[in-house]
Scaffold this motif. Structure first.
Motif, PDB file in Angstrom:
ATOM      1  N   ALA A  47       0.832  -1.212   0.000  1.00  0.00           N
ATOM      2  CA  ALA A  47       0.000   0.000   0.000  1.00  0.00           C
ATOM      3  C   ALA A  47       0.865   1.259   0.000  1.00  0.00           C
ATOM      4  CB  ALA A  47      -0.920  -0.009   1.213  1.00  0.00           C
ATOM      5  N   ALA A  48       1.909   1.268   0.809  1.00  0.00           N
ATOM      6  CA  ALA A  48       2.796   2.429   0.857  1.00  0.00           C
ATOM      7  C   ALA A  48       3.451   2.673  -0.503  1.00  0.00           C
ATOM      8  CB  ALA A  48       3.863   2.234   1.931  1.00  0.00           C
ATOM      9  N   ALA A  49       3.808   1.586  -1.184  1.00  0.00           N
ATOM     10  CA  ALA A  49       4.426   1.716  -2.505  1.00  0.00           C
ATOM     11  C   ALA A  49       3.456   2.317  -3.517  1.00  0.00           C
ATOM     12  CB  ALA A  49       4.924   0.351  -2.982  1.00  0.00           C
ATOM     13  N   VAL A  50       2.163   1.982  -3.393  1.00  0.00           N
ATOM     14  CA  VAL A  50       1.158   2.544  -4.298  1.00  0.00           C
ATOM     15  C   VAL A  50       1.048   4.050  -4.094  1.00  0.00           C
ATOM     16  CG1 VAL A  50      -1.305   2.614  -4.831  1.00  0.00           C
ATOM     17  CG2 VAL A  50      -0.178   0.416  -4.521  1.00  0.00           C
ATOM     18  N   VAL A  51       0.924   4.481  -2.843  1.00  0.00           N
ATOM     19  CA  VAL A  51       0.777   5.901  -2.545  1.00  0.00           C
ATOM     20  C   VAL A  51       2.024   6.682  -2.970  1.00  0.00           C
ATOM     21  CG1 VAL A  51       0.465   7.602  -0.701  1.00  0.00           C
ATOM     22  CG2 VAL A  51      -0.845   5.479  -0.658  1.00  0.00           C
ATOM     23  N   ASP A  52       3.192   6.088  -2.751  1.00  0.00           N
ATOM     24  CA  ASP A  52       4.456   6.764  -3.072  1.00  0.00           C
ATOM     25  C   ASP A  52       4.846   6.618  -4.541  1.00  0.00           C
ATOM     26  OD1 ASP A  52       4.632   7.427  -0.408  1.00  0.00           O
ATOM     27  OD2 ASP A  52       5.966   5.764   0.107  1.00  0.00           O
ATOM     28  N   HIS A  53       4.059   5.859  -5.306  1.00  0.00           N
ATOM     29  CA  HIS A  53       4.408   5.566  -6.707  1.00  0.00           C
ATOM     30  C   HIS A  53       5.822   4.995  -6.808  1.00  0.00           C
ATOM     31  CE1 HIS A  53       0.752   7.509  -8.150  1.00  0.00           C
ATOM     32  NE2 HIS A  53       1.019   8.510  -7.351  1.00  0.00           N
ATOM     33  N   ASP A  54       6.158   4.127  -5.844  1.00  0.00           N
ATOM     34  CA  ASP A  54       7.490   3.537  -5.745  1.00  0.00           C
ATOM     35  C   ASP A  54       7.478   2.161  -6.401  1.00  0.00           C
ATOM     36  OD1 ASP A  54       9.915   2.384  -4.986  1.00  0.00           O
ATOM     37  OD2 ASP A  54       9.915   3.360  -3.026  1.00  0.00           O
ATOM     38  N   GLU A  55       7.886   2.119  -7.655  1.00  0.00           N
ATOM     39  CA  GLU A  55       7.819   0.879  -8.416  1.00  0.00           C
ATOM     40  C   GLU A  55       8.706  -0.210  -7.821  1.00  0.00           C
ATOM     41  OE1 GLU A  55       8.446  -0.672 -13.035  1.00  0.00           O
ATOM     42  OE2 GLU A  55       8.788   1.430 -12.489  1.00  0.00           O
ATOM     43  N   ALA A  56       9.925   0.144  -7.432  1.00  0.00           N
ATOM     44  CA  ALA A  56      10.846  -0.856  -6.890  1.00  0.00           C
ATOM     45  C   ALA A  56      10.292  -1.469  -5.606  1.00  0.00           C
ATOM     46  CB  ALA A  56      12.215  -0.214  -6.629  1.00  0.00           C
ATOM     47  N   ALA A  57       9.745  -0.625  -4.718  1.00  0.00           N
ATOM     48  CA  ALA A  57       9.175  -1.134  -3.470  1.00  0.00           C
ATOM     49  C   ALA A  57       7.964  -2.011  -3.748  1.00  0.00           C
ATOM     50  CB  ALA A  57       8.791   0.036  -2.561  1.00  0.00           C
ATOM     51  N   TYR A  58       7.174  -1.626  -4.745  1.00  0.00           N
ATOM     52  CA  TYR A  58       5.990  -2.410  -5.112  1.00  0.00           C
ATOM     53  C   TYR A  58       6.405  -3.796  -5.604  1.00  0.00           C
ATOM     54  CZ  TYR A  58       1.308  -3.260  -7.070  1.00  0.00           C
ATOM     55  OH  TYR A  58       0.061  -3.760  -7.349  1.00  0.00           O
ATOM     56  N   LEU A  59       7.409  -3.848  -6.448  1.00  0.00           N
ATOM     57  CA  LEU A  59       7.848  -5.125  -7.008  1.00  0.00           C
ATOM     58  C   LEU A  59       8.452  -6.026  -5.938  1.00  0.00           C
ATOM     59  CD1 LEU A  59       9.395  -3.959 -10.401  1.00  0.00           C
ATOM     60  CD2 LEU A  59       7.219  -5.133 -10.021  1.00  0.00           C
ATOM     61  N   ARG A  60       9.005  -5.446  -4.880  1.00  0.00           N
ATOM     62  CA  ARG A  60       9.531  -6.275  -3.790  1.00  0.00           C
ATOM     63  C   ARG A  60       8.425  -6.997  -3.050  1.00  0.00           C
ATOM     64  NH1 ARG A  60      13.295  -1.948  -3.165  1.00  0.00           N
ATOM     65  NH2 ARG A  60      12.028  -0.946  -1.542  1.00  0.00           N
ATOM     66  N   THR A  61       7.185  -6.533  -3.191  1.00  0.00           N
ATOM     67  CA  THR A  61       6.062  -7.202  -2.530  1.00  0.00           C
ATOM     68  C   THR A  61       5.406  -8.255  -3.418  1.00  0.00           C
ATOM     69  OG1 THR A  61       4.356  -5.637  -3.283  1.00  0.00           O
ATOM     70  CG2 THR A  61       5.581  -5.076  -1.262  1.00  0.00           C
ATOM     71  N   GLY A  62       5.825  -8.351  -4.685  1.00  0.00           N
ATOM     72  CA  GLY A  62       5.253  -9.377  -5.552  1.00  0.00           C
ATOM     73  C   GLY A  62       5.035  -8.892  -6.968  1.00  0.00           C
ATOM     74  N   ALA A  63       3.999  -9.417  -7.596  1.00  0.00           N
ATOM     75  CA  ALA A  63       3.738  -9.148  -9.007  1.00  0.00           C
ATOM     76  C   ALA A  63       3.453  -7.663  -9.247  1.00  0.00           C
ATOM     77  CB  ALA A  63       2.552  -9.978  -9.489  1.00  0.00           C
ATOM     78  N   ARG A  64       3.730  -7.238 -10.470  1.00  0.00           N
ATOM     79  CA  ARG A  64       3.503  -5.856 -10.876  1.00  0.00           C
ATOM     80  C   ARG A  64       2.023  -5.508 -10.909  1.00  0.00           C
ATOM     81  NH1 ARG A  64       7.307  -3.106 -13.606  1.00  0.00           N
ATOM     82  NH2 ARG A  64       6.693  -1.041 -14.357  1.00  0.00           N
ATOM     83  N   ASP A  65       1.174  -6.491 -10.796  1.00  0.00           N
ATOM     84  CA  ASP A  65      -0.275  -6.441 -10.871  1.00  0.00           C
ATOM     85  C   ASP A  65      -0.873  -5.068 -10.585  1.00  0.00           C
ATOM     86  OD1 ASP A  65      -2.557  -7.853 -11.418  1.00  0.00           O
ATOM     87  OD2 ASP A  65      -2.908  -8.430  -9.352  1.00  0.00           O
ATOM     88  N   ARG A  66      -1.343  -4.356 -11.622  1.00  0.00           N
ATOM     89  CA  ARG A  66      -2.103  -3.110 -11.527  1.00  0.00           C
ATOM     90  C   ARG A  66      -1.292  -1.875 -11.164  1.00  0.00           C
ATOM     91  NH1 ARG A  66      -5.239  -7.245 -10.722  1.00  0.00           N
ATOM     92  NH2 ARG A  66      -7.406  -7.266 -11.420  1.00  0.00           N
TER      93      ARG A  66
END
Length: 397
Positions: A47-66
């Motif tokens: 969720a934090a990665a979504v709000v921050d638009h942090d692609e690298a942090a998002y990918l560390r949580t799993g699939a690029r999904d959405r």
């Protein structure tokens, strides 16, 4: 004593092992509480990665999904609350409540159900394989593709599969609708709207969690809470690009002004408010300044009157069912509009708005219209209905 202590200690160790086996099975996996904690932490990071638009942090949580679909959406908040976890070996299904706010528009979080498929990697960390709407929950626009965003003076338009030029045209219509509604209703509302434009009718149905057949031919709908509290999320106006796209310029403006009226009146629309009033008032505001005469705007009702089939009473809520007879639906909308038009003609536009608010102030439907007719307009339901029938015959022939 020492021997007895060792025996007791052994029994304790055996008992603890049996307890752990009963909780987590073979292999020494974390307990269910531990897994829930780990998954909630994973969702917090995502969720934090979504709000921050942090692609690298998002990918560390799993699939690029959405992630790419959400890039342009102005989000103030995004969070998950884990509500259920079902694990099978190295995989799990998480049920969660997603809460999000669109920056500058939502005063409170929108809450939707989501289901996430998870896997456990070699290092023992959970990651997200995929995410989708929970069973019984509607889709979100970003479930359908990459979202494009256009900001108007009074509007935010979000679209999937739409050109920027087309979204700008919708923003211009919405920007015209907002002050027009404020002039009729007053300025005590948010005075901005969020418009969602899916790719097709199928996309509209997905956003509403309903079959396509329920909305075929319907140009737009507005979602929100009736009797909305001050902290409710912003309403969403959802366009059906198939039906809305074939309308002329006047028709498009009437529809968007109609839906914007629903946004403005939401706090005063209650279970006590009949659909003939809520839809009729929205049409009345929508048609203001359009130049449409009653015979042009109410053709189905006009045919009924010409054939000596003037309705006996005001439209019932059941007459407004989208999946029902199209002619009956058209007559219902036209009948509600003519009732509101009559009030504005005979009692004045201010009294019409007062009447709407008075009806919505009641807790229940029974007696609400009757009381408001007497208190605001000084008439009875019987007299009002008779006058409405005469008004139809005078205006539609």
């Amino acid at each position: 004593m020492a021997g007895r202590r060792r025996a007791s200690g052994t029994r304790v160790v055996v008992a603890l092992c049996l307890l752990l086996v009963s909780l987590v099975g073979c292999g020494g996996r974390p307990t269910s509480d531990g897994a829930r904690t780990d998954v909630q932490r994973l969702l917090d990071h995502r969720a934090a990665a979504v709000v921050d638009h942090d692609e690298a942090a998002y990918l560390r949580t799993g699939a690029r999904d959405r992630f790419d679909n959400l890039r342009a959406v102005p989000l103030a908040d995004w969070s998950y609350r884990l509500t259920g976890l079902s694990r099978t070996g190295d995989t799990a299904r998480a049920d969660a409540e997603l809460r999000y706010r669109v920056q500058g528009y939502d005063r409170a979080p929108v809450r939707v159900g989501r289901t996430l498929d998870l896997e456990l990697d070699a290092s023992g960390h959970w990651y997200v394989e995929s995410e989708r709407p929970a069973k019984g929950s509607a889709e979100q626009l970003w479930d359908q593709g990459e979202v494009s965003v256009v900001r108007g003076e009074h509007s935010l338009v979000l679209g999937v599969g739409q050109s920027t030029g087309r979204l700008r045209s919708f923003a211009r219509l919405a920007d015209h609708a907002v002050p027009a509604v404020s002039q009729a209703w007053g300025s005590n509302w948010s005075r901005h709207v969020v418009v969602l434009v899916p790719r097709s009718l199928n996309g509209m149905a997905g956003l509403l969690g309903a079959p396509e057949s329920s909305y075929r031919g319907i140009a737009a709908v507005t979602t929100g809470e009736t009797g909305a509290r001050a902290g409710a999320p912003a309403d969403r106006i959802i366009l059906n690009p198939d039906a809305y796209g074939v309308l002329g310029d006047t028709g498009k403006q009437v529809v968007l002004t109609h839906e914007t009226t629903h946004v403005a009146t939401r706090a005063h629309t209650a279970p006590a408010t009949p659909l003939w009033l809520s839809e009729g008032y929205a049409d009345w505001v929508g048609y203001l300044g359009s130049g449409r005469s009653p015979s042009q705007a109410a053709p189905e009702l006009g045919r009924a009157v010409a054939e000596d089939r003037t309705p006996e009473g005001l439209p019932a809520d059941a007459d407004f069912e989208f999946a029902g007879d199209a002619t009956r639906l058209a007559r219902a909308y036209e009948g509600g509009w003519m009732a509101c038009r009559m009030i504005a003609d005979r009692w004045g536009e201010v009294r019409l708005a007062e009447f709407y608010r008075s009806v919505g102030a009641h807790d229940r439907r029974a007696g609400a219209v009757e009381a408001a007719l007497e208190d605001v307009l000084g008439t009875s339901l019987e007299k009002f209905t008779a006058e409405w029938r005469e008004y139809l015959r005078a205006q539609l022939v």
